[in-house]
Scaffold this active site. Sequence first.
Site, PDB file in Angstrom:
ATOM      1  N   ARG A  83       0.856  -1.186   0.000  1.00  0.00           N
ATOM      2  CA  ARG A  83       0.000   0.000   0.000  1.00  0.00           C
ATOM      3  C   ARG A  83       0.896   1.241   0.000  1.00  0.00           C
ATOM      4  NH1 ARG A  83      -2.873   2.980   4.833  1.00  0.00           N
ATOM      5  NH2 ARG A  83      -3.852   4.587   3.568  1.00  0.00           N
ATOM      6  N   HIS A 127      -2.870  10.994   0.812  1.00  0.00           N
ATOM      7  CA  HIS A 127      -2.339  10.791   2.165  1.00  0.00           C
ATOM      8  C   HIS A 127      -1.740  12.127   2.603  1.00  0.00           C
ATOM      9  CE1 HIS A 127      -0.829   7.440   5.038  1.00  0.00           C
ATOM     10  NE2 HIS A 127      -0.531   8.598   5.616  1.00  0.00           N
ATOM     11  N   GLU A 172      -7.154   8.503   6.460  1.00  0.00           N
ATOM     12  CA  GLU A 172      -7.382   9.170   7.748  1.00  0.00           C
ATOM     13  C   GLU A 172      -7.759  10.636   7.622  1.00  0.00           C
ATOM     14  OE1 GLU A 172      -4.439   8.987  10.872  1.00  0.00           O
ATOM     15  OE2 GLU A 172      -4.334   6.836  10.708  1.00  0.00           O
ATOM     16  N   ASN A 300      -7.379   1.983  10.020  1.00  0.00           N
ATOM     17  CA  ASN A 300      -6.059   2.176  10.609  1.00  0.00           C
ATOM     18  C   ASN A 300      -6.257   2.145  12.110  1.00  0.00           C
ATOM     19  OD1 ASN A 300      -5.352   2.789   7.976  1.00  0.00           O
ATOM     20  ND2 ASN A 300      -4.719   4.891   8.401  1.00  0.00           N
ATOM     21  N   TYR A 302      -4.412   2.315  15.839  1.00  0.00           N
ATOM     22  CA  TYR A 302      -3.208   2.567  16.642  1.00  0.00           C
ATOM     23  C   TYR A 302      -3.447   2.431  18.130  1.00  0.00           C
ATOM     24  CZ  TYR A 302      -0.712   3.745  12.461  1.00  0.00           C
ATOM     25  OH  TYR A 302      -0.106   3.640  11.243  1.00  0.00           O
ATOM     26  N   GLU A 373      -3.597  -0.095   8.283  1.00  0.00           N
ATOM     27  CA  GLU A 373      -2.372   0.246   9.022  1.00  0.00           C
ATOM     28  C   GLU A 373      -2.440  -0.318  10.430  1.00  0.00           C
ATOM     29  OE1 GLU A 373      -1.333   4.449   9.174  1.00  0.00           O
ATOM     30  OE2 GLU A 373      -1.847   4.716   7.061  1.00  0.00           O
TER      31      GLU A 373
HETATM   32  C1  GBH Z   1      -1.047   7.200  10.775  1.00  0.00           C
HETATM   33  O1  GBH Z   1      -1.568   8.148  11.619  1.00  0.00           O
HETATM   34  C2  GBH Z   1      -0.731   7.768   9.427  1.00  0.00           C
HETATM   35  O2  GBH Z   1      -1.619   7.301   8.441  1.00  0.00           O
HETATM   36  C3  GBH Z   1       0.689   7.540   9.013  1.00  0.00           C
HETATM   37  O3  GBH Z   1       1.020   8.366   7.933  1.00  0.00           O
HETATM   38  C4  GBH Z   1       1.588   7.783  10.197  1.00  0.00           C
HETATM   39  O4  GBH Z   1       2.939   7.742   9.844  1.00  0.00           O
HETATM   40  C5  GBH Z   1       1.287   6.719  11.207  1.00  0.00           C
HETATM   41  O5  GBH Z   1      -0.052   6.544  11.432  1.00  0.00           O
HETATM   42  C6  GBH Z   1       2.015   6.955  12.525  1.00  0.00           C
HETATM   43  O6  GBH Z   1       1.689   8.174  13.075  1.00  0.00           O
HETATM   44  O7  GBH Z   1      -5.083  11.337  18.475  1.00  0.00           O
HETATM   45  O8  GBH Z   1      -7.244  10.448  18.572  1.00  0.00           O
HETATM   46  O9  GBH Z   1      -6.911  12.848  18.646  1.00  0.00           O
HETATM   47  C7  GBH Z   1      -2.040   7.601  12.821  1.00  0.00           C
HETATM   48  C8  GBH Z   1      -1.788   8.457  13.985  1.00  0.00           C
HETATM   49  C9  GBH Z   1      -4.054   9.043  14.285  1.00  0.00           C
HETATM   50  C10 GBH Z   1      -2.317  10.418  15.134  1.00  0.00           C
HETATM   51  C11 GBH Z   1      -4.986  10.180  14.416  1.00  0.00           C
HETATM   52  C12 GBH Z   1      -3.249  11.532  15.266  1.00  0.00           C
HETATM   53  C13 GBH Z   1      -5.494  12.074  15.680  1.00  0.00           C
HETATM   54  C14 GBH Z   1      -6.708  11.657  16.404  1.00  0.00           C
HETATM   55  N1  GBH Z   1      -2.730   9.530  14.044  1.00  0.00           N
HETATM   56  N2  GBH Z   1      -4.554  10.999  15.508  1.00  0.00           N
HETATM   57  S1  GBH Z   1      -6.468  11.585  18.137  1.00  0.00           S
END
Ligand code: GBH
Length: 478
Positions: A83, A127, A172, A300, A302, A373
């Site tokens: 991807r 992106h 995102e 995605n 995290y 992701e």
């Molecule tokens: C992803 O973002 C991205 O797609 C990627 O490009 C990046 O490198 C990777 O992950 C690592 O950062 O924190 O709940 O207020 C995911 C991380 C998710 C961080 C959304 C900011 C904002 C919402 N991002 N988050 S919140």
Amino acid sequence: DGPNVEQLAQQLPAGFILGVATAAFQIEGSLDVDGRGPSSWDAFAEKPGAISDGGSAAVACDHYNRSGEDIALMRELGVDSYRFSLSWPRIQPDGKGAVNEQGLDFYDRLVDKLLAAGISPMVTLFHWDTPLALEHDGGWLSRATAERFGDYASLVAARLGDRVAQWVTLNEPVSVSLQGYGLGVHAPGRQLLFDALPAVHHQLLGHGLAVQALRAAGALGRIGVANMHAPVSPAGTGYRDGLMAATFDLLVNRIFADPLLTGSYPTPPLLVRPWFKVLGNASDEDMRLIHQPLDFYGVNYYYPVRIAAGGGTHSTPAGDSEMMAKLPFHLVPFPEYGVTGFGWPVAPEHLGLMLRALKDRYGEALPPVVITESGASFPEPARVSGTLRDQERIDYLAGHLGHVLAATGPAGIARDVQLLGFYVWTLLDNFEWAAGYSQRFGLVHVDFETLQRTPKESFHWYRSLSRARRNRGHAQAG
Ligand code: GBH
């Protein structure tokens, strides 16, 4: 600890896609080469203090000149799919008008090289690197950007539509609306708080127009979108924490997922409804456009978040920002979980719980899911007799993949969710947005002085999984 490789390989359903993911601005470099125009991120990253370590994306991983080497790494890794995102300003330097053929040629060759290596391309159209010319005209606050995005999707589909197996329109969109236009910690660095919400609606319209454009051009691949999903819970049992947890869930998850999957914005609780008013005013026609049938829904994942009422001043997963203090809620740490290099909680079971919650909320409207992701940053790994030790990443990935396979497996809590694949974020250590080069997410270590790539132990672990699966496939076939 997560399950071992053999156990994981046995849990993988037939046809399951194992992949890795990247994004153009984070790896390519060559920002002013072959006719590429500037993006919102080019401009943002030049602002003093915008990037925590002062890093520049001018070279990044130099992937633009090293794509052959990177494909060879993926071939060695044994992944089914890669991807990656297209840099819109490489293809349309001003975000509109004629194609920059050299830019499109780069991706055309990349797709061919991937196919020749037996790796199926998954292409993300956007992106976060908005063409700067469009940003100057309001960027995603302007409806015109959605129209331009549809045009761009047509151009791309005409060239690549015969060879790309999977399309992701947006990555995102919450990061662009909230981090970019709301809090100003991402490009374009605007601090509009709830006045950033038009950037939600226009990205979603752009998605709808792009899906239509891909289908109209006869693109052969499956079409989806990638949303971050952060499972949300209130920190306390009081009313205000519950209200703010619901508000956060709307802001981060539901104002994207609801319109995409059901064709309408969620109805906010009465007390916070005025903040979301602009979304409530959207026309039926817009909502129909956003609500395109999707072949898959990209997630995605995290971290989960715990929300308390009141503005926060401490560090959060979204990064430090004085703007955080102006929000009516803040994120509360989870004492029970370990954390990644970013300080993000490691909570793999929430990935399965989140899919359960998605299915409960959207039912038949939830298409098959792809984890687009999953991954984590950890400090520079130790070199132990020639290998780069990143056992934390192996544990992280084994835990997340193990939990999501168990949850969606025959006896799992989300067995009614069809899971198509899992993409590790990310192949290479790279330009981690506002954190520059200070956070390393790669399966492959990159020395940013020499640009030398060195696989970490997690790379070897993921390779052993793809091999164990392949051997099992052959055994079954025989
Ligand atoms: C992803 O973002 C991205 O797609 C990627 O490009 C990046 O490198 C990777 O992950 C690592 O950062 O924190 O709940 O207020 C995911 C991380 C998710 C961080 C959304 C900011 C904002 C919402 N991002 N988050 S919140």
